[in-house]
Design a protein around this motif. Structure first.
Motif, PDB file in Angstrom:
ATOM      1  N   GLY A 138       8.657  -7.241   3.815  1.00  0.00           N
ATOM      2  CA  GLY A 138       8.482  -5.826   3.510  1.00  0.00           C
ATOM      3  C   GLY A 138       8.979  -5.475   2.129  1.00  0.00           C
ATOM      4  N   ALA A 139      10.141  -6.011   1.739  1.00  0.00           N
ATOM      5  CA  ALA A 139      10.707  -5.729   0.418  1.00  0.00           C
ATOM      6  C   ALA A 139       9.831  -6.316  -0.688  1.00  0.00           C
ATOM      7  CB  ALA A 139      12.121  -6.285   0.326  1.00  0.00           C
ATOM      8  N   ILE A 140       9.279  -7.503  -0.466  1.00  0.00           N
ATOM      9  CA  ILE A 140       8.362  -8.093  -1.447  1.00  0.00           C
ATOM     10  C   ILE A 140       7.125  -7.214  -1.608  1.00  0.00           C
ATOM     11  CG2 ILE A 140       6.798 -10.033  -1.868  1.00  0.00           C
ATOM     12  CD1 ILE A 140       8.917 -11.852  -0.585  1.00  0.00           C
ATOM     13  N   GLY A 141       6.621  -6.703  -0.477  1.00  0.00           N
ATOM     14  CA  GLY A 141       5.479  -5.797  -0.542  1.00  0.00           C
ATOM     15  C   GLY A 141       5.793  -4.544  -1.341  1.00  0.00           C
ATOM     16  N   CYS A 142       7.008  -4.017  -1.188  1.00  0.00           N
ATOM     17  CA  CYS A 142       7.418  -2.839  -1.966  1.00  0.00           C
ATOM     18  C   CYS A 142       7.367  -3.136  -3.453  1.00  0.00           C
ATOM     19  CB  CYS A 142       8.828  -2.402  -1.562  1.00  0.00           C
ATOM     20  SG  CYS A 142       8.932  -1.690   0.085  1.00  0.00           S
ATOM     21  N   ASN A 143       7.818  -4.319  -3.831  1.00  0.00           N
ATOM     22  CA  ASN A 143       7.772  -4.699  -5.243  1.00  0.00           C
ATOM     23  C   ASN A 143       6.341  -4.795  -5.750  1.00  0.00           C
ATOM     24  OD1 ASN A 143      10.683  -5.673  -4.604  1.00  0.00           O
ATOM     25  ND2 ASN A 143      10.493  -5.970  -6.803  1.00  0.00           N
ATOM     26  N   ILE A 193       0.841  -1.200   0.000  1.00  0.00           N
ATOM     27  CA  ILE A 193       0.000   0.000   0.000  1.00  0.00           C
ATOM     28  C   ILE A 193       0.873   1.246   0.000  1.00  0.00           C
ATOM     29  CG2 ILE A 193      -1.648   1.330   1.369  1.00  0.00           C
ATOM     30  CD1 ILE A 193      -2.822  -1.331   2.318  1.00  0.00           C
ATOM     31  N   GLU A 194       1.915   1.242   0.827  1.00  0.00           N
ATOM     32  CA  GLU A 194       2.823   2.392   0.895  1.00  0.00           C
ATOM     33  C   GLU A 194       3.521   2.628  -0.432  1.00  0.00           C
ATOM     34  OE1 GLU A 194       7.045   3.994   1.955  1.00  0.00           O
ATOM     35  OE2 GLU A 194       6.456   2.021   1.212  1.00  0.00           O
ATOM     36  N   SER A 195       3.940   1.563  -1.094  1.00  0.00           N
ATOM     37  CA  SER A 195       4.673   1.698  -2.350  1.00  0.00           C
ATOM     38  C   SER A 195       3.773   2.021  -3.532  1.00  0.00           C
ATOM     39  CB  SER A 195       5.454   0.407  -2.637  1.00  0.00           C
ATOM     40  OG  SER A 195       6.513   0.265  -1.721  1.00  0.00           O
ATOM     41  N   PRO A 227      14.105   8.419   2.375  1.00  0.00           N
ATOM     42  CA  PRO A 227      12.732   8.693   2.810  1.00  0.00           C
ATOM     43  C   PRO A 227      11.970   9.502   1.765  1.00  0.00           C
ATOM     44  CG  PRO A 227      14.341   9.255   4.521  1.00  0.00           C
ATOM     45  CD  PRO A 227      15.119   8.995   3.266  1.00  0.00           C
ATOM     46  N   LEU A 228      10.651   9.421   1.826  1.00  0.00           N
ATOM     47  CA  LEU A 228       9.729  10.185   0.986  1.00  0.00           C
ATOM     48  C   LEU A 228       9.802   9.795  -0.495  1.00  0.00           C
ATOM     49  CD1 LEU A 228      10.095  13.754   2.585  1.00  0.00           C
ATOM     50  CD2 LEU A 228       8.384  12.004   3.060  1.00  0.00           C
ATOM     51  N   VAL A 229      10.951  10.033  -1.138  1.00  0.00           N
ATOM     52  CA  VAL A 229      11.028   9.769  -2.577  1.00  0.00           C
ATOM     53  C   VAL A 229      10.975   8.284  -2.896  1.00  0.00           C
ATOM     54  CG1 VAL A 229      12.286  11.882  -3.080  1.00  0.00           C
ATOM     55  CG2 VAL A 229      13.552   9.810  -2.520  1.00  0.00           C
ATOM     56  N   ARG A 230      11.223   7.435  -1.906  1.00  0.00           N
ATOM     57  CA  ARG A 230      11.283   5.997  -2.163  1.00  0.00           C
ATOM     58  C   ARG A 230       9.938   5.453  -2.672  1.00  0.00           C
ATOM     59  NH1 ARG A 230       9.599   2.405   1.138  1.00  0.00           N
ATOM     60  NH2 ARG A 230      11.304   1.027   0.551  1.00  0.00           N
ATOM     61  N   SER A 231       8.848   6.003  -2.189  1.00  0.00           N
ATOM     62  CA  SER A 231       7.542   5.501  -2.621  1.00  0.00           C
ATOM     63  C   SER A 231       7.069   6.163  -3.907  1.00  0.00           C
ATOM     64  CB  SER A 231       6.498   5.713  -1.519  1.00  0.00           C
ATOM     65  OG  SER A 231       6.392   7.090  -1.192  1.00  0.00           O
ATOM     66  N   PHE A 232       7.743   7.247  -4.322  1.00  0.00           N
ATOM     67  CA  PHE A 232       7.341   7.977  -5.510  1.00  0.00           C
ATOM     68  C   PHE A 232       8.115   7.544  -6.759  1.00  0.00           C
ATOM     69  CE2 PHE A 232       9.019  11.626  -8.001  1.00  0.00           C
ATOM     70  CZ  PHE A 232       7.908  11.866  -8.798  1.00  0.00           C
ATOM     71  N   LEU A 242       0.711   5.669   3.711  1.00  0.00           N
ATOM     72  CA  LEU A 242       0.790   4.774   4.857  1.00  0.00           C
ATOM     73  C   LEU A 242       2.278   4.511   5.083  1.00  0.00           C
ATOM     74  CD1 LEU A 242      -0.971   3.144   6.842  1.00  0.00           C
ATOM     75  CD2 LEU A 242      -0.734   1.190   5.293  1.00  0.00           C
ATOM     76  N   PRO A 243       2.939   5.338   5.885  1.00  0.00           N
ATOM     77  CA  PRO A 243       4.410   5.352   5.925  1.00  0.00           C
ATOM     78  C   PRO A 243       5.037   4.075   6.455  1.00  0.00           C
ATOM     79  CG  PRO A 243       3.498   6.737   7.655  1.00  0.00           C
ATOM     80  CD  PRO A 243       2.344   6.347   6.778  1.00  0.00           C
ATOM     81  N   SER A 244       6.091   3.657   5.766  1.00  0.00           N
ATOM     82  CA  SER A 244       6.851   2.485   6.214  1.00  0.00           C
ATOM     83  C   SER A 244       7.529   2.744   7.550  1.00  0.00           C
ATOM     84  CB  SER A 244       7.908   2.121   5.169  1.00  0.00           C
ATOM     85  OG  SER A 244       8.759   3.224   4.893  1.00  0.00           O
ATOM     86  N   GLU A 245       7.721   4.037   7.893  1.00  0.00           N
ATOM     87  CA  GLU A 245       8.334   4.387   9.169  1.00  0.00           C
ATOM     88  C   GLU A 245       7.461   4.015  10.358  1.00  0.00           C
ATOM     89  OE1 GLU A 245       8.055   6.260   6.558  1.00  0.00           O
ATOM     90  OE2 GLU A 245       9.989   7.154   6.035  1.00  0.00           O
ATOM     91  N   ILE A 246       6.207   3.682  10.097  1.00  0.00           N
ATOM     92  CA  ILE A 246       5.312   3.169  11.144  1.00  0.00           C
ATOM     93  C   ILE A 246       5.172   1.656  11.018  1.00  0.00           C
ATOM     94  CG2 ILE A 246       2.951   3.194  12.035  1.00  0.00           C
ATOM     95  CD1 ILE A 246       2.725   6.083  11.247  1.00  0.00           C
TER      96      ILE A 246
END
Length: 214
Positions: free
Chosen positions: A71-76, A37-39, A130-135, A44-48
């Protein structure tokens, strides 16, 4: 006597409770789902997410390396959405809907310039920030980056990020149970954290509006 509840605790409690509920109910799949969801550029920040998963590591529910991998699989998985939107929507999407996510053509031009200068490695580097990673998945789609390389760099860049946040959560979870001073320190820092986050958000919004007017 009713215990004092800080503003930060009131603010984060519903989100934290939902994250804990999802992770507790679904396990590693919940970690992957939330990070997806975050990616997908949903706030929904990964920092939480990952520190809470790390807390469950501290009580023996999860394994640290497995949590980071989930977590990394979810990012993909989540990045597929942002990549496809960038690939199919491109500049017209930014022109029409970018204002709703504080994204403008200047941001897209800058991201494309990074891709032109540094190539696909941009995705790997930005996944560690941070921040730009999800964009970053969006301009990768606009640039039509090779999918195999995109997912490889996304995973390699996301895994250390997820591991680091989960490790912090694991250490804090263990310390919280053994040293009550940590709770007092974090309590006194609540106001500072809230003010800093609010100031950063206001600055970012105003900065984006100023660029858009220019």
């Amino acid at each position: 006597m009713t215990p004092h509840v800080s503003f930060t605790e009131q603010l984060l409690a519903p989100v934290a409770a939902w994250i804990i509920a999802v992770i507790s109910a679904v396990g590693y799949g919940g970690v992957a789902l939330l990070m997806a969801i975050e990616s997908a550029c949903i706030p929904l920040p990964s920092e939480i997410i990952m520190p809470f998963a790390g807390y469950l590591v501290s009580i023996g529910r999860f394994n640290l390396f497995a949590v980071a991998t989930a977590g990394a699989i979810g990012c993909n998985l989540g990045s597929i959405v942002a990549y496809e939107v960038g690939k199919r929507g491109g500049r017209p999407f930014v022109e029409r809907f970018g204002k709703y996510v504080l994204l403008n053509l200047h941001d897209l031009d800058r991201a494309e310039a990074f891709f032109a200068r540094f190539g696909s490695i941009t995705v790997l580097v930005c996944r560690l920030l941070p921040l730009v990673r999800s964009f970053i998945a969006f301009p990768a789609g606009v640039a039509r980056m090779n999918l195999v390389r995109f997912h490889l760099y996304t995973f390699i860049g996301s895994w250390p990020w997820c591991f680091a946040l989960a490790w912090v959560g694991m250490k804090l979870g263990a310390a919280w149970r053994t040293d009550p001073r940590l709770g007092h320190i974090l309590h006194y820092g609540d106001a500072v954290v809230v003010l800093a986050l609010a100031a950063a958000f206001v600055w970012f919004v105003l900065h984006q509006r100023k660029k858009r007017r220019a």
